[in-house]
Design a protein around this motif. Sequence first.
Motif, PDB file in Angstrom:
ATOM      1  N   VAL A 135       0.826  -1.198   0.000  1.00  0.00           N
ATOM      2  CA  VAL A 135       0.000   0.000   0.000  1.00  0.00           C
ATOM      3  C   VAL A 135       0.862   1.251   0.000  1.00  0.00           C
ATOM      4  CG1 VAL A 135      -1.708   1.334   1.287  1.00  0.00           C
ATOM      5  CG2 VAL A 135      -1.885  -1.162   1.185  1.00  0.00           C
ATOM      6  N   THR A 136       0.582   2.165  -0.938  1.00  0.00           N
ATOM      7  CA  THR A 136       1.250   3.468  -0.999  1.00  0.00           C
ATOM      8  C   THR A 136       0.222   4.533  -1.357  1.00  0.00           C
ATOM      9  OG1 THR A 136       1.783   3.410  -3.357  1.00  0.00           O
ATOM     10  CG2 THR A 136       3.388   2.405  -1.842  1.00  0.00           C
ATOM     11  N   VAL A 137       0.564   5.771  -1.133  1.00  0.00           N
ATOM     12  CA  VAL A 137      -0.300   6.898  -1.483  1.00  0.00           C
ATOM     13  C   VAL A 137      -0.535   6.932  -2.994  1.00  0.00           C
ATOM     14  CG1 VAL A 137      -0.456   9.411  -1.474  1.00  0.00           C
ATOM     15  CG2 VAL A 137       0.439   8.224   0.519  1.00  0.00           C
ATOM     16  N   ASN A 138       0.429   6.494  -3.777  1.00  0.00           N
ATOM     17  CA  ASN A 138       0.318   6.541  -5.236  1.00  0.00           C
ATOM     18  C   ASN A 138      -0.775   5.622  -5.783  1.00  0.00           C
ATOM     19  OD1 ASN A 138       2.417   8.375  -5.367  1.00  0.00           O
ATOM     20  ND2 ASN A 138       3.950   6.751  -5.425  1.00  0.00           N
ATOM     21  N   LEU A 139      -1.287   4.711  -4.971  1.00  0.00           N
ATOM     22  CA  LEU A 139      -2.355   3.820  -5.415  1.00  0.00           C
ATOM     23  C   LEU A 139      -3.712   4.514  -5.464  1.00  0.00           C
ATOM     24  CD1 LEU A 139      -1.378   0.578  -3.467  1.00  0.00           C
ATOM     25  CD2 LEU A 139      -1.025   1.060  -5.892  1.00  0.00           C
ATOM     26  N   VAL A 140      -3.857   5.633  -4.755  1.00  0.00           N
ATOM     27  CA  VAL A 140      -5.117   6.378  -4.743  1.00  0.00           C
ATOM     28  C   VAL A 140      -5.283   7.054  -6.096  1.00  0.00           C
ATOM     29  CG1 VAL A 140      -6.414   8.263  -3.688  1.00  0.00           C
ATOM     30  CG2 VAL A 140      -5.034   6.730  -2.260  1.00  0.00           C
ATOM     31  N   LYS A 141      -6.403   6.763  -6.767  1.00  0.00           N
ATOM     32  CA  LYS A 141      -6.662   7.302  -8.099  1.00  0.00           C
ATOM     33  C   LYS A 141      -7.603   8.497  -8.097  1.00  0.00           C
ATOM     34  CE  LYS A 141      -4.022   4.332  -9.896  1.00  0.00           C
ATOM     35  NZ  LYS A 141      -2.684   4.780 -10.177  1.00  0.00           N
ATOM     36  N   LYS A 142      -8.539   8.524  -7.140  1.00  0.00           N
ATOM     37  CA  LYS A 142      -9.528   9.591  -7.143  1.00  0.00           C
ATOM     38  C   LYS A 142     -10.180   9.698  -5.767  1.00  0.00           C
ATOM     39  CE  LYS A 142     -13.652  11.006  -9.652  1.00  0.00           C
ATOM     40  NZ  LYS A 142     -14.630  10.645 -10.662  1.00  0.00           N
ATOM     41  N   SER A 143     -10.473  10.919  -5.351  1.00  0.00           N
ATOM     42  CA  SER A 143     -11.251  11.128  -4.131  1.00  0.00           C
ATOM     43  C   SER A 143     -12.641  11.614  -4.540  1.00  0.00           C
ATOM     44  CB  SER A 143     -10.563  12.131  -3.207  1.00  0.00           C
ATOM     45  OG  SER A 143     -10.428  13.358  -3.856  1.00  0.00           O
ATOM     46  N   HIS A 144     -13.626  11.356  -3.700  1.00  0.00           N
ATOM     47  CA  HIS A 144     -14.996  11.740  -4.007  1.00  0.00           C
ATOM     48  C   HIS A 144     -15.791  11.899  -2.716  1.00  0.00           C
ATOM     49  CE1 HIS A 144     -14.874   7.342  -3.755  1.00  0.00           C
ATOM     50  NE2 HIS A 144     -16.093   7.435  -3.264  1.00  0.00           N
ATOM     51  N   ILE A 145     -17.004  12.381  -2.863  1.00  0.00           N
ATOM     52  CA  ILE A 145     -17.891  12.533  -1.715  1.00  0.00           C
ATOM     53  C   ILE A 145     -19.037  11.545  -1.871  1.00  0.00           C
ATOM     54  CG2 ILE A 145     -19.475  14.075  -0.502  1.00  0.00           C
ATOM     55  CD1 ILE A 145     -17.676  16.388  -1.388  1.00  0.00           C
ATOM     56  N   ASN A 146     -19.246  10.722  -0.854  1.00  0.00           N
ATOM     57  CA  ASN A 146     -20.382   9.803  -0.813  1.00  0.00           C
ATOM     58  C   ASN A 146     -21.534  10.497  -0.114  1.00  0.00           C
ATOM     59  OD1 ASN A 146     -18.969   7.586  -1.929  1.00  0.00           O
ATOM     60  ND2 ASN A 146     -18.109   7.109   0.070  1.00  0.00           N
ATOM     61  N   PHE A 147     -22.721  10.360  -0.674  1.00  0.00           N
ATOM     62  CA  PHE A 147     -23.932  10.890  -0.039  1.00  0.00           C
ATOM     63  C   PHE A 147     -24.874   9.737   0.235  1.00  0.00           C
ATOM     64  CE2 PHE A 147     -28.369  12.362  -0.543  1.00  0.00           C
ATOM     65  CZ  PHE A 147     -28.434  13.144   0.592  1.00  0.00           C
TER      66      PHE A 147
END
Length: 77
Positions: free
Chosen positions: A45-57
């Motif tokens: 696991v690394t920070v570089n694996l994160v592709k996108k952030s979003h907001i869940n409602f």
Amino acid sequence: MRFSSIYIGDVKVKAIKYKVVIRVGFLGAFQIGVRSVGVATPEEVTVNLVKKSHINFRPDKRLRKMLQNVEFTHSES
């Protein structure tokens, strides 16, 4: 109560850090989420694996119930 762009930014940082769910009355709840690449082990696991952030409602049960009874009509302009 004072609202500013800096205060809103602080709330977002705290929400990420503490996994806070923000409830907005009968509307529902907002929560920050991320999309990432899956890996087999925690060591990969690394920070570089994160592709996108979003907001869940997640709508409140009262809002979901209200939406089940919505009627649509055509109105003339």
